[in-house]
Design a protein around this motif. Structure first.
Motif, PDB file in Angstrom:
ATOM      1  N   LEU A  29       0.823  -1.207   0.000  1.00  0.00           N
ATOM      2  CA  LEU A  29       0.000   0.000   0.000  1.00  0.00           C
ATOM      3  C   LEU A  29       0.862   1.263   0.000  1.00  0.00           C
ATOM      4  CD1 LEU A  29      -2.801  -1.111   2.481  1.00  0.00           C
ATOM      5  CD2 LEU A  29      -3.005  -0.808   0.014  1.00  0.00           C
ATOM      6  N   ALA A  30       2.009   1.210   0.657  1.00  0.00           N
ATOM      7  CA  ALA A  30       2.899   2.375   0.680  1.00  0.00           C
ATOM      8  C   ALA A  30       3.484   2.661  -0.696  1.00  0.00           C
ATOM      9  CB  ALA A  30       4.014   2.152   1.695  1.00  0.00           C
ATOM     10  N   ALA A  31       3.710   1.595  -1.478  1.00  0.00           N
ATOM     11  CA  ALA A  31       4.308   1.769  -2.806  1.00  0.00           C
ATOM     12  C   ALA A  31       3.266   2.008  -3.894  1.00  0.00           C
ATOM     13  CB  ALA A  31       5.128   0.531  -3.163  1.00  0.00           C
ATOM     14  N   PRO A  50       6.412  -4.901 -18.809  1.00  0.00           N
ATOM     15  CA  PRO A  50       5.789  -5.027 -17.486  1.00  0.00           C
ATOM     16  C   PRO A  50       5.811  -3.698 -16.746  1.00  0.00           C
ATOM     17  CG  PRO A  50       7.952  -6.078 -17.511  1.00  0.00           C
ATOM     18  CD  PRO A  50       7.628  -5.730 -18.920  1.00  0.00           C
ATOM     19  N   SER A  51       4.694  -3.399 -16.087  1.00  0.00           N
ATOM     20  CA  SER A  51       4.568  -2.127 -15.372  1.00  0.00           C
ATOM     21  C   SER A  51       4.360  -2.316 -13.886  1.00  0.00           C
ATOM     22  CB  SER A  51       3.392  -1.323 -15.942  1.00  0.00           C
ATOM     23  OG  SER A  51       2.231  -2.140 -16.057  1.00  0.00           O
ATOM     24  N   GLY A  52       4.073  -3.548 -13.453  1.00  0.00           N
ATOM     25  CA  GLY A  52       3.879  -3.790 -12.040  1.00  0.00           C
ATOM     26  C   GLY A  52       2.668  -4.671 -11.772  1.00  0.00           C
ATOM     27  N   LEU A  53       2.225  -4.632 -10.540  1.00  0.00           N
ATOM     28  CA  LEU A  53       1.115  -5.456 -10.066  1.00  0.00           C
ATOM     29  C   LEU A  53      -0.094  -4.561  -9.813  1.00  0.00           C
ATOM     30  CD1 LEU A  53       0.427  -8.382  -9.088  1.00  0.00           C
ATOM     31  CD2 LEU A  53       1.078  -7.620  -6.791  1.00  0.00           C
ATOM     32  N   TYR A  54      -1.256  -5.013 -10.269  1.00  0.00           N
ATOM     33  CA  TYR A  54      -2.479  -4.221 -10.155  1.00  0.00           C
ATOM     34  C   TYR A  54      -3.481  -4.904  -9.227  1.00  0.00           C
ATOM     35  CZ  TYR A  54      -0.983  -1.604 -14.299  1.00  0.00           C
ATOM     36  OH  TYR A  54      -0.289  -0.817 -15.190  1.00  0.00           O
ATOM     37  N   ASP A  91       8.946 -13.149 -14.616  1.00  0.00           N
ATOM     38  CA  ASP A  91       9.843 -13.368 -15.758  1.00  0.00           C
ATOM     39  C   ASP A  91      10.334 -12.086 -16.424  1.00  0.00           C
ATOM     40  OD1 ASP A  91       7.624 -12.529 -17.224  1.00  0.00           O
ATOM     41  OD2 ASP A  91       7.158 -14.515 -18.025  1.00  0.00           O
ATOM     42  N   GLY A  92       9.745 -10.945 -16.053  1.00  0.00           N
ATOM     43  CA  GLY A  92      10.193  -9.690 -16.653  1.00  0.00           C
ATOM     44  C   GLY A  92       9.847  -9.564 -18.126  1.00  0.00           C
ATOM     45  N   GLN A  93       9.011 -10.469 -18.631  1.00  0.00           N
ATOM     46  CA  GLN A  93       8.667 -10.477 -20.045  1.00  0.00           C
ATOM     47  C   GLN A  93       7.442  -9.588 -20.301  1.00  0.00           C
ATOM     48  OE1 GLN A  93      10.545 -12.200 -22.486  1.00  0.00           O
ATOM     49  NE2 GLN A  93      11.882 -12.192 -20.682  1.00  0.00           N
ATOM     50  N   SER A 113       9.339  -1.590 -10.422  1.00  0.00           N
ATOM     51  CA  SER A 113      10.600  -1.256  -9.758  1.00  0.00           C
ATOM     52  C   SER A 113      10.467  -1.335  -8.241  1.00  0.00           C
ATOM     53  CB  SER A 113      11.054   0.141 -10.170  1.00  0.00           C
ATOM     54  OG  SER A 113      10.056   1.106  -9.853  1.00  0.00           O
ATOM     55  N   ALA A 114       9.327  -0.862  -7.707  1.00  0.00           N
ATOM     56  CA  ALA A 114       9.110  -0.909  -6.264  1.00  0.00           C
ATOM     57  C   ALA A 114       9.004  -2.353  -5.777  1.00  0.00           C
ATOM     58  CB  ALA A 114       7.854  -0.131  -5.898  1.00  0.00           C
TER      59      ALA A 114
END
Length: 228
Positions: A29-31, A50-54, A91-93, A113-114
């Motif tokens: 939540l902080a990130a 990839p942009s992150g987790l939603y 996997d960073g794909q 990145s976070a």
């Protein structure tokens, strides 16, 4: 902009987030940052980096793919408090599918990145994200098995049950915001067959059909209909 921590109660209603250690919940939540989408707006497309987790906290997201000829394959329709996008964390794909807002929707985004920085500091949390991905993999195997082995009617009933239970995340809902065309796309069966099965279930008093919605009236009998 609204503080992501305002959605903590919503997210804790989900099985995955609710079972996380409090420290990991706090870190996510902080990130996170709040992201709002209009109806039909694209979040990402297959092949995007990839942009992150939603996490869906309001509204719904449509996950699928569109061929070069414009034919759509709809895999799933997800609502709060569902998390998605974890495959690219591992996997960073590039993204494997397209994601669009079904209606006006609000998401939390924890940037890639976070997440990687957090996991570098606290590698024990990799297991928690692996559990999120393994849950999706388990459901994917179940769906493949049903596609191969079940007739259309019980397959449709089982998919309604999965959606009503938000694919294992959160409490069951009685009203599913899903058009018949979308359900047909999910199951790879014709619109006509989908309509026929739904009308039969409605005639039995198991569900009620309205425009863009399916209301489950008798969950126990829907489970019976899901048995081949």
């Amino acid at each position: 902009m609204q503080d992501p921590r305002a959605y903590r109660a919503c997210l804790q209603g989900g099985h995955w987030f609710g079972a996380l250690p409090a420290a990991l919940q706090d870190a996510l939540l902080a990130a996170a940052r709040v992201q709002r989408l209009d109806a039909g707006q694209r979040l990402f497309r297959r092949g995007d980096p990839p942009s992150g987790l939603y996490a869906v906290v309001e509204g719904a997201m449509r996950i699928g793919a569109v061929s070069a000829q414009g034919k759509e394959a709809l895999l799933t329709l997800i609502e709060a408090p569902y998390w998605f996008g974890e495959v690219s964390l591992f996997d960073g794909q590039p993204r494997t599918h397209d994601a669009f807002a079904e209606g006006a929707s609000t998401l939390l985004l924890v940037p890639q990145s976070a997440l990687l920085e957090l996991l570098e500091r606290q590698p024990q949390y990799w297991r928690d994200f692996a559990l999120l991905m393994s849950q999706k993999l388990r459901l994917a195997f179940i769906a493949l098995e049903q596609m191969s082995l079940l007739p259309a009617a019980p397959r449709l009933a089982r998919r309604l049950l999965m959606i009503a239970e938000n694919y294992g995340e959160g409490e069951s809902r009685r009203v599913i915001h899903l058009a018949q065309e979308q359900l047909a796309l999910m199951l790879a069966i014709s619109r006509q067959t989908t309509n026929q099965i739904l009308n039969e279930l409605q005639a039995q008093g198991i569900l009620r059909l309205t425009y863009g919605e399916i209301e489950i009236l008798d969950l126990a009998r829907l489970r019976q209909a899901a048995s081949p």
